[in-house]
Design an enzyme around this catalytic site. Structure first.
Site, PDB file in Angstrom:
ATOM      1  N   LYS A  24       0.729  -1.109  -0.035  1.00 53.59           N
ATOM      2  CA  LYS A  24       0.015   0.104   0.026  1.00 53.59           C
ATOM      3  C   LYS A  24       0.808   1.261   0.146  1.00 53.59           C
ATOM      4  O   LYS A  24       0.527   2.497  -0.843  1.00 53.59           O
ATOM      5  CB  LYS A  24      -0.966  -0.173   1.136  1.00 53.59           C
ATOM      6  CG  LYS A  24      -1.877   1.253   1.216  1.00 53.59           C
ATOM      7  CD  LYS A  24      -2.910   1.110   2.400  1.00 53.59           C
ATOM      8  CE  LYS A  24      -3.876   0.052   2.350  1.00 53.59           C
ATOM      9  NZ  LYS A  24      -4.423  -0.412   3.531  1.00 53.59           N
ATOM     10  N   ARG A  94      -2.921   2.972   9.068  1.00 51.80           N
ATOM     11  CA  ARG A  94      -3.208   1.657   8.394  1.00 51.80           C
ATOM     12  C   ARG A  94      -2.220   0.654   8.190  1.00 51.80           C
ATOM     13  O   ARG A  94      -0.935   1.211   7.730  1.00 51.80           O
ATOM     14  CB  ARG A  94      -3.650   2.007   6.996  1.00 51.80           C
ATOM     15  CG  ARG A  94      -4.968   2.780   6.832  1.00 51.80           C
ATOM     16  CD  ARG A  94      -5.284   2.937   5.208  1.00 51.80           C
ATOM     17  NE  ARG A  94      -6.350   3.921   5.071  1.00 51.80           N
ATOM     18  CZ  ARG A  94      -7.566   3.642   4.827  1.00 51.80           C
ATOM     19  NH1 ARG A  94      -7.812   2.348   4.768  1.00 51.80           N
ATOM     20  NH2 ARG A  94      -8.465   4.741   4.872  1.00 51.80           N
ATOM     21  N   GLY A 103      -7.676  -7.492   5.360  1.00 50.44           N
ATOM     22  CA  GLY A 103      -8.567  -7.439   6.536  1.00 50.44           C
ATOM     23  C   GLY A 103      -7.831  -8.210   7.576  1.00 50.44           C
ATOM     24  O   GLY A 103      -8.433  -8.607   8.547  1.00 50.44           O
ATOM     25  N   MET A 105      -4.914  -7.430   9.395  1.00 50.68           N
ATOM     26  CA  MET A 105      -4.351  -6.623  10.352  1.00 50.68           C
ATOM     27  C   MET A 105      -5.197  -5.423  10.588  1.00 50.68           C
ATOM     28  O   MET A 105      -6.352  -5.287  10.183  1.00 50.68           O
ATOM     29  CB  MET A 105      -3.019  -6.226   9.961  1.00 50.68           C
ATOM     30  CG  MET A 105      -2.067  -7.468   9.945  1.00 50.68           C
ATOM     31  SD  MET A 105      -0.556  -7.104   9.063  1.00 50.68           S
ATOM     32  CE  MET A 105      -0.810  -6.495   7.566  1.00 50.68           C
ATOM     33  N   ARG A 338      -3.800  -1.551  -6.762  1.00 51.74           N
ATOM     34  CA  ARG A 338      -2.833  -2.804  -6.732  1.00 51.74           C
ATOM     35  C   ARG A 338      -3.272  -3.677  -7.974  1.00 51.74           C
ATOM     36  O   ARG A 338      -4.354  -3.430  -8.468  1.00 51.74           O
ATOM     37  CB  ARG A 338      -2.987  -3.419  -5.473  1.00 51.74           C
ATOM     38  CG  ARG A 338      -4.286  -3.693  -5.127  1.00 51.74           C
ATOM     39  CD  ARG A 338      -4.583  -4.691  -3.785  1.00 51.74           C
ATOM     40  NE  ARG A 338      -6.023  -4.551  -3.550  1.00 51.74           N
ATOM     41  CZ  ARG A 338      -6.635  -4.999  -2.187  1.00 51.74           C
ATOM     42  NH1 ARG A 338      -5.936  -4.983  -1.106  1.00 51.74           N
ATOM     43  NH2 ARG A 338      -7.726  -5.084  -1.947  1.00 51.74           N
ATOM     44  N   HIS A 454      -6.115 -44.627  -4.361  1.00 50.64           N
ATOM     45  CA  HIS A 454      -6.774 -45.070  -5.332  1.00 50.64           C
ATOM     46  C   HIS A 454      -7.847 -44.358  -5.892  1.00 50.64           C
ATOM     47  O   HIS A 454      -7.838 -43.842  -7.104  1.00 50.64           O
ATOM     48  CB  HIS A 454      -7.285 -46.682  -5.201  1.00 50.64           C
ATOM     49  CG  HIS A 454      -7.768 -47.283  -6.508  1.00 50.64           C
ATOM     50  ND1 HIS A 454      -7.031 -47.781  -7.601  1.00 50.64           N
ATOM     51  CD2 HIS A 454      -9.070 -47.453  -6.938  1.00 50.64           C
ATOM     52  CE1 HIS A 454      -7.865 -48.126  -8.241  1.00 50.64           C
ATOM     53  NE2 HIS A 454      -8.918 -47.966  -8.058  1.00 50.64           N
ATOM     54  N   ARG A 616       1.957 -49.550 -19.229  1.00 50.96           N
ATOM     55  CA  ARG A 616       2.854 -50.141 -18.389  1.00 50.96           C
ATOM     56  C   ARG A 616       2.155 -51.690 -17.930  1.00 50.96           C
ATOM     57  O   ARG A 616       0.741 -51.673 -18.053  1.00 50.96           O
ATOM     58  CB  ARG A 616       2.726 -49.335 -16.980  1.00 50.96           C
ATOM     59  CG  ARG A 616       3.067 -50.026 -15.848  1.00 50.96           C
ATOM     60  CD  ARG A 616       3.160 -49.092 -14.681  1.00 50.96           C
ATOM     61  NE  ARG A 616       1.816 -48.977 -14.029  1.00 50.96           N
ATOM     62  CZ  ARG A 616       1.420 -48.490 -12.906  1.00 50.96           C
ATOM     63  NH1 ARG A 616       2.282 -47.599 -12.404  1.00 50.96           N
ATOM     64  NH2 ARG A 616       0.314 -48.548 -12.494  1.00 50.96           N
ATOM     65  N   GLU A 752      10.981 -46.082  -9.896  1.00 51.40           N
ATOM     66  CA  GLU A 752      10.067 -45.449  -8.660  1.00 51.40           C
ATOM     67  C   GLU A 752      10.373 -46.142  -7.295  1.00 51.40           C
ATOM     68  O   GLU A 752       9.704 -45.960  -6.351  1.00 51.40           O
ATOM     69  CB  GLU A 752       8.780 -45.977  -9.001  1.00 51.40           C
ATOM     70  CG  GLU A 752       8.595 -47.260  -9.486  1.00 51.40           C
ATOM     71  CD  GLU A 752       6.942 -47.600  -9.901  1.00 51.40           C
ATOM     72  OE1 GLU A 752       5.858 -46.764  -9.504  1.00 51.40           O
ATOM     73  OE2 GLU A 752       6.651 -48.528 -10.472  1.00 51.40           O
ATOM     74  N   SER A 771      10.743 -43.721 -17.046  1.00 49.70           N
ATOM     75  CA  SER A 771       9.566 -42.791 -16.581  1.00 49.70           C
ATOM     76  C   SER A 771       9.714 -42.717 -15.092  1.00 49.70           C
ATOM     77  O   SER A 771       9.771 -44.011 -14.613  1.00 49.70           O
ATOM     78  CB  SER A 771       8.430 -43.242 -16.965  1.00 49.70           C
ATOM     79  OG  SER A 771       7.468 -42.295 -16.710  1.00 49.70           O
ATOM     80  N   GLY A 773       8.365 -42.669 -11.430  1.00 54.99           N
ATOM     81  CA  GLY A 773       7.123 -42.787 -10.694  1.00 54.99           C
ATOM     82  C   GLY A 773       6.981 -42.140  -9.401  1.00 54.99           C
ATOM     83  O   GLY A 773       7.539 -42.869  -8.461  1.00 54.99           O
ATOM     84  N   ASN A 775       5.178 -40.913  -7.498  1.00 55.05           N
ATOM     85  CA  ASN A 775       4.187 -41.544  -6.319  1.00 55.05           C
ATOM     86  C   ASN A 775       4.805 -42.568  -5.355  1.00 55.05           C
ATOM     87  O   ASN A 775       5.083 -42.328  -4.277  1.00 55.05           O
ATOM     88  CB  ASN A 775       2.948 -41.972  -6.912  1.00 55.05           C
ATOM     89  CG  ASN A 775       2.110 -40.969  -7.779  1.00 55.05           C
ATOM     90  OD1 ASN A 775       2.074 -39.947  -7.549  1.00 55.05           O
ATOM     91  ND2 ASN A 775       1.225 -41.742  -8.470  1.00 55.05           N
ATOM     92  N   ASP A 776       5.313 -43.604  -6.128  1.00 56.44           N
ATOM     93  CA  ASP A 776       5.853 -44.531  -5.264  1.00 56.44           C
ATOM     94  C   ASP A 776       7.448 -43.932  -4.695  1.00 56.44           C
ATOM     95  O   ASP A 776       7.947 -44.651  -3.730  1.00 56.44           O
ATOM     96  CB  ASP A 776       6.222 -45.915  -6.055  1.00 56.44           C
ATOM     97  CG  ASP A 776       4.956 -46.593  -6.079  1.00 56.44           C
ATOM     98  OD1 ASP A 776       4.581 -46.979  -4.823  1.00 56.44           O
ATOM     99  OD2 ASP A 776       4.433 -47.055  -6.737  1.00 56.44           O
ATOM    100  N   CYS A 839       5.801 -39.691 -14.689  1.00 57.59           N
ATOM    101  CA  CYS A 839       4.412 -40.007 -14.653  1.00 57.59           C
ATOM    102  C   CYS A 839       3.924 -40.158 -13.588  1.00 57.59           C
ATOM    103  O   CYS A 839       2.535 -40.545 -13.345  1.00 57.59           O
ATOM    104  CB  CYS A 839       4.436 -41.444 -15.516  1.00 57.59           C
ATOM    105  SG  CYS A 839       5.015 -42.825 -14.649  1.00 57.59           S
ATOM    106  N   TYR A 859      10.028 -35.147 -20.589  1.00 57.68           N
ATOM    107  CA  TYR A 859       8.451 -34.875 -20.692  1.00 57.68           C
ATOM    108  C   TYR A 859       7.894 -35.333 -19.202  1.00 57.68           C
ATOM    109  O   TYR A 859       8.336 -36.026 -18.429  1.00 57.68           O
ATOM    110  CB  TYR A 859       7.596 -35.756 -21.875  1.00 57.68           C
ATOM    111  CG  TYR A 859       7.944 -37.235 -21.403  1.00 57.68           C
ATOM    112  CD1 TYR A 859       6.935 -37.780 -20.652  1.00 57.68           C
ATOM    113  CD2 TYR A 859       8.677 -37.951 -22.006  1.00 57.68           C
ATOM    114  CE1 TYR A 859       6.762 -39.303 -20.573  1.00 57.68           C
ATOM    115  CE2 TYR A 859       8.814 -39.493 -21.627  1.00 57.68           C
ATOM    116  CZ  TYR A 859       7.863 -39.898 -20.968  1.00 57.68           C
ATOM    117  OH  TYR A 859       7.901 -41.316 -20.554  1.00 57.68           O
TER     118      TYR A 859
HETATM  119  C1  PEP Z   1       3.982 -43.722  -9.305  1.00 52.73           C
HETATM  120  O1  PEP Z   1       4.272 -44.508  -8.571  1.00 52.73           O
HETATM  121  O2  PEP Z   1       4.447 -42.620  -9.190  1.00 52.73           O
HETATM  122  C2  PEP Z   1       3.104 -44.176 -10.610  1.00 52.73           C
HETATM  123  C3  PEP Z   1       2.974 -43.638 -11.666  1.00 52.73           C
HETATM  124  O3  PEP Z   1       2.462 -45.308 -10.587  1.00 52.73           O
HETATM  125  P1  PEP Z   1       1.397 -45.703  -9.544  1.00 52.73           P
HETATM  126  O4  PEP Z   1       0.563 -44.326  -9.278  1.00 52.73           O
HETATM  127  O5  PEP Z   1       0.396 -46.409 -10.407  1.00 52.73           O
HETATM  128  O6  PEP Z   1       1.926 -46.864  -8.586  1.00 52.73           O
HETATM  129 MG    MG Z   2       3.924 -46.467  -8.915  1.00 49.81          MG
END
Ligand code: PEP
Ligand code: MG
Length: 883
Positions: A24, A94, A103, A105, A338, A454, A616, A752, A771, A773, A775-776, A839, A859
């Site tokens: 401000k 202010r 809002g 402070m 702003r 899942h 896969r 992974e 690739s 993974g 997540n794992d 992925c 990618y």
């Molecule tokens: C992962 O583990 O990142 C993955 C893409 O496989 P999934 O989620 O199916 O285990």
């Molecule tokens: Mg996996």
């Protein structure tokens, strides 16, 4: 002018000093520099606040003296004095942090009014009532903000007076009433503080500045900072400015305007104003403001000036501005400007228009887009004007809104959904059995499970809104109800999910449709020209693949085949395969599954003709395709007790129970899944490889251009991949022989597991591509269960800032990111041009994409609905990398 450290006159500041003057303060200073009319004043810097906090609340040396000097300069410039009984100066005090915290402070208005000055103010305004009303507002604001007097104390006194006078509204009170109210307010203040209000307005100013410093640490400001990732140590600046009054009769006004329409982005007049009112009246909604266009009739001169200023400010900042203004007796003052907050649709339109108007470059336009915000455009959303409190919250697992009747089991969801009813599937957690119900439902709500559980993965893949892990929900499957606290809803009651925020609402809220338009297409086209990273989609059926392609996916980075096994018509054959007592039985079941898989692959390869499709091989442990252990034990018990029916039913139930027990593992996520399962039961990958090859030939025969890649999950040892590759190659050779022709099919692996990342050079020997993974890799690298952690300790870690982000949503840069780097370097050390993708769910997360760009991956792959977001994020990452 000075060598001061803690204070700047507005005339000394500019936009570049935002860190010191706050948003401000820097904005008003910049306006003054541009010659835009603003009330005069000065800013106490964020550094003064930080130093005060560091000293436990004691002001640093010299700050008070600097304040008095700045005040004296202001008095001189305005020709007024703080506390002067003839020409009193009134100021506002202010807060103003570097990042806007609307809002959160505190603010004190009308400082400088008192017994000595109230009459002069009334005289100057020609309106004593206005002066006394300002006075009582000051006493209240000062008491609340500076001394912590509870607001109700003043509200009660006001209500009592109105009752005694038979007044319906505050505005019905006379000047004498207000005079009396000021006395009462002072009395109640004294009772709470144990002292009179300071008679010296300079002392009041000191305490007011101090109170604004303190308000940086109030609980709501802390919560806001945590929610928005704003550091706690920035501190706030304090702006002391001469009061201007929009409530001095019919030639005064106050209002808010935007230089473009913040909802659509259209270049048009957008704003509201109120005649004879103060700023609070506009936001508080006591009176309905009038459209800005009407100001032309009542205040033509100020209106013309405002339009001119709006144009100048937008041209100066080269972006849409959000402006607050006041007109005092015909004179226009700007109080704030702003960058205007806007919807995703407006963000795209403004970006496109500004580029076409030659105001900004395409690169600048792309940098300004908030990729995550684009989610709004890709899913039906809840009408933002709903104003309802959520019933409960869970994880924002898959964006978009869903409205439907509660249904507590998948079969019913499937039946009712297929019959055309809008239903929301509500489950403790979802299992493979729920896939059909999920497909038929508007959305999914689970009480358990995380962002990559899942339910979440499946829902995102299908573009179904999902709120997961809403742990306050208790489900009673007997009574067919769900309960949150003292609210109980029955199956058939309506609920609304907001998968973009995790909120769950009672009843059916209004939805607004997704809005992809030419602005979107144009701006994302610019992103494509700039980005280096490829963007693919995770999809495992034809319609999803087609949608992904529409959204600009350049192929499929992950086709999970287990989803194909889970569909209703497949499950019996899949179970026969798992339960087979000998090779012949198993071969028969697999023979039944093969054509179904082949048909799925054909659909996908057709939708992605000409683009790569990474398929896969089966990943999850087999028990996931069988009924739950406890349910099956109960079924056996039920059949035993019934003692009738077909004896083979009982036999079959017992055999199934025995097999479930055999396959059940303590830690299935670390168990017989992925390549381990494939090596134990090579007939499964063989069937899949045949289905892939046959699908590719079939698509080619129909004139398509199938570009299939085969990917092996959960590899830890190079030898696993070597053996698996041999099985795949051998099967492919048989299929090529059978078809009398060949296909180019690269064979790669997921990285992974931490071990795989560490020995990536060895694994690369047998891989045509990697690739990641993630997540794992997060689950095993950090050592936290993707299905449990988010509902348990991880949410407390997030609440207490132990970790900056949910590592399943945004990659843990140092840890899991380090494993990705190791894997990438290892792989490329053995095979320099090795193609590298991602992925896991992080493939659609902008912050993670920035890391993947830095690591030089080729990618990312994400759910179809995130593809446009990833295209933007990849472009921004490329721009950052160029810097
Ligand atoms: C992962 O583990 O990142 C993955 C893409 O496989 P999934 O989620 O199916 O285990
Ligand atoms: Mg996996």
């Amino acid at each position: 002018m000075t060598d001061q450290h803690y204070l700047y006159d507005l005339a000394e500041g500019d936009a570049s000093m935002k860190a010191l003057l706050g948003g401000k303060g820097a904005g008003v200073a910049e306006m003054m520099r541009l010659g835009v009319p603003v009330p005069d004043g000065f800013t106490v810097t964020t550094a003064a606040c930080v130093d005060t906090m560091a000293a436990g609340g004691t002001w640093p040396d010299g700050l008070w003296e600097e304040t008095l000097a700045a005040l004296a300069r202001l008095e001189e410039r305005t020709g007024r004095g703080l506390g002067d009984p003839e020409r009193p100066l009134l100021v506002s005090v202010r807060s103003g942090a570097v990042v806007s915290m609307p809002g959160m402070m505190d603010t004190i208005l009308n400082l400088g009014i008192g017994d000595d000055t109230v009459d002069a103010l009334g005289r100057e305004a020609g309106d004593p009532r206005f002066a006394w009303d300002s006075y009582r507002r000051f006493v209240q604001m000062y008491g609340e903000v500076v001394e912590g007097v509870p607001a109700h104390v003043y509200e009660d006194a006001l209500t009592a007076l109105k009752k005694a006078r038979g007044a319906a509204q505050d505005t019905d009170l006379s000047t004498d009433d207000l005079r009396e109210l000021v006395d009462t307010f002072k009395q109640v203040s004294r009772q709470h503080i144990g002292d009179d209000l300071p008679s010296d307005p300079r002392e009041a100013l000191r305490r007011a500045i101090d109170a604004v410093f303190r308000s940086w640490l109030n609980p709501r400001a802390r919560v806001y900072r945590r929610a928005n990732g704003i550091p706690d140590d920035l501190g706030t600046a304090v702006n002391v400015m001469q009061m201007v009054f929009g409530n001095r009769g019919e030639t005064s006004a106050t209002g808010v305007c935007f230089t473009r329409n913040p909802s659509t982005g259209a270049k048009e007049l957008y704003g509201e104003f109120l005649l004879n009112a103060q700023g609070e009246d506009v936001v508080a909604g006591i009176r309905t403001p009038r459209p800005l266009a009407e100001m032309e009739q009542v205040l033509p001169e100020a209106y013309g000036q405002l339009l001119d200023v709006m144009q100048r400010l937008e041209a100066h900042y080269r972006d849409m501005q959000d402006i607050e203004f006041t007109v005092e007796e015909g004179s226009l003052y700007l109080l704030q400007t702003r960058t205007g907050k806007r919807t995703a649709a407006a963000a795209l339109k403004v970006a496109r228009d500004l580029v076409e108007e030659g105001v900004i470059t395409r690169e600048e336009a792309l940098r300004r887009i908030e990729p995550a915000q684009l989610d709004q455009l890709l899913h039906p959303a809840i009408d933002p004007a709903h104003g309802r409190e959520p019933l409960t919250r869970g994880l924002a697992a898959s964006p978009g809104a869903a409205v439907g009747e509660i249904v507590l089991d998948s079969d019913l969801a499937e039946r009712r959904g297929k019959a055309g009813d809008a239903v929301v599937l509500v489950r403790w957690e979802t299992t493979p059995d729920d896939i059909a119900g999920t497909l038929a439902a508007q959305g999914v709500l689970t009480a358990h499970g995380g962002m990559t559980s899942h339910a979440a993965v499946v829902a995102r893949g299908m573009g179904k809104p999902c709120v997961a892990g809403a742990s306050e929900i208790a489900i009673d499957t007997e009574a067919r109800t769900l309960t949150v606290g003292d609210v109980t809803l029955a199956e058939g009651d309506w609920i609304t999910l907001d998968g973009s925020t995790g909120a769950v609402y009672r009843g059916a809220l209004e939805l607004v449709p997704p809005q992809i338009n030419t602005d979107f297409a144009t701006v994302v086209g610019w992103a494509d020209e700039i980005r280096r990273l490829g963007v693919r989609a995770n999809a495992d059926n034809g319609p999803d693949a087609a949608r992904a392609r529409e959204f600009g996916a350049e192929g499929i980075g992950l086709c999970r085949t287990e989803h194909m096994f889970m569909e209703h018509d497949r499950l019996p054959a899949v179970r026969r395969m798992i339960l087979a007592s000998d090779d012949d039985e198993r071969a028969a079941a697999l023979a039944e599954i093969l054509p179904m898989q082949q048909a799925d692959f054909e659909e996908i390869l057709e939708a992605m003709s000409g683009l790569p499709v990474t398929i896969r091989l089966l990943d999850p442990p087999l028990h996931e395709f069988l009924p739950n252990l406890v349910d099956q034990a109960l079924e056996v018990q039920r059949l035993e007790l019934a003692g009738e029916g077909h004896p083979t039913d009982l036999q079959h139930a017992r055999a199934l129970l025995a097999q479930i027990k055999k396959l059940t593992e303590q830690n299935p996520m670390l168990g017989t899944r992925g390549v381990r399962l494939a090596l134990l039961h090579p007939e499964i990958p063989q069937m899949q490889v045949r289905a892939i090859a046959r699908a590719a030939f079939a698509v080619a025969d129909r004139g398509g251009d199938p570009r299939v890649e085969i990917m092996v999950p959960l590899v830890a040892f190079a030898e696993e991949l070597r053996r698996m590759r041999a099985i795949i190659t051998e099967t492919l050779e048989e299929e090529f022989e059978r078809a009398g022709r060949r296909l180019e099919i690269p064979i790669g692996t997921m990285i992974e597991l931490p071990r795989a990342a560490v020995v990536a050079d060895q694994i690369a020997e047998h891989a045509d591509f990697f690739s990641f993974g993630t997540n794992d890799l997060t689950q095993t690298g950090v050592g936290i269960s993707r299905d449990d952690a988010e509902g348990a300790f991880l949410s407390s870690y997030l609440d207490t800032d132990l970790v900056p982000d949910n590592p399943f949503s945004s990659i843990d840069v140092d840890g899991v990111g380090g494993l990705v780097r190791l894997g990438a370097e290892g792989g490329r050390s053995r095979k320099p041009g090795l193609k590298l993708g991602v992925c896991g769910e992080h493939g659609g997360d902008p912050a993670s994409i920035a890391l993947f760009e830095r690591l030089g991956l080729d990618y990312v792959s994400c759910s179809p609905y995130r593809v446009p977001i990833a295209r933007f994020a990849a472009a921004q990452a490329a721009l950052d990398a160029r810097r």
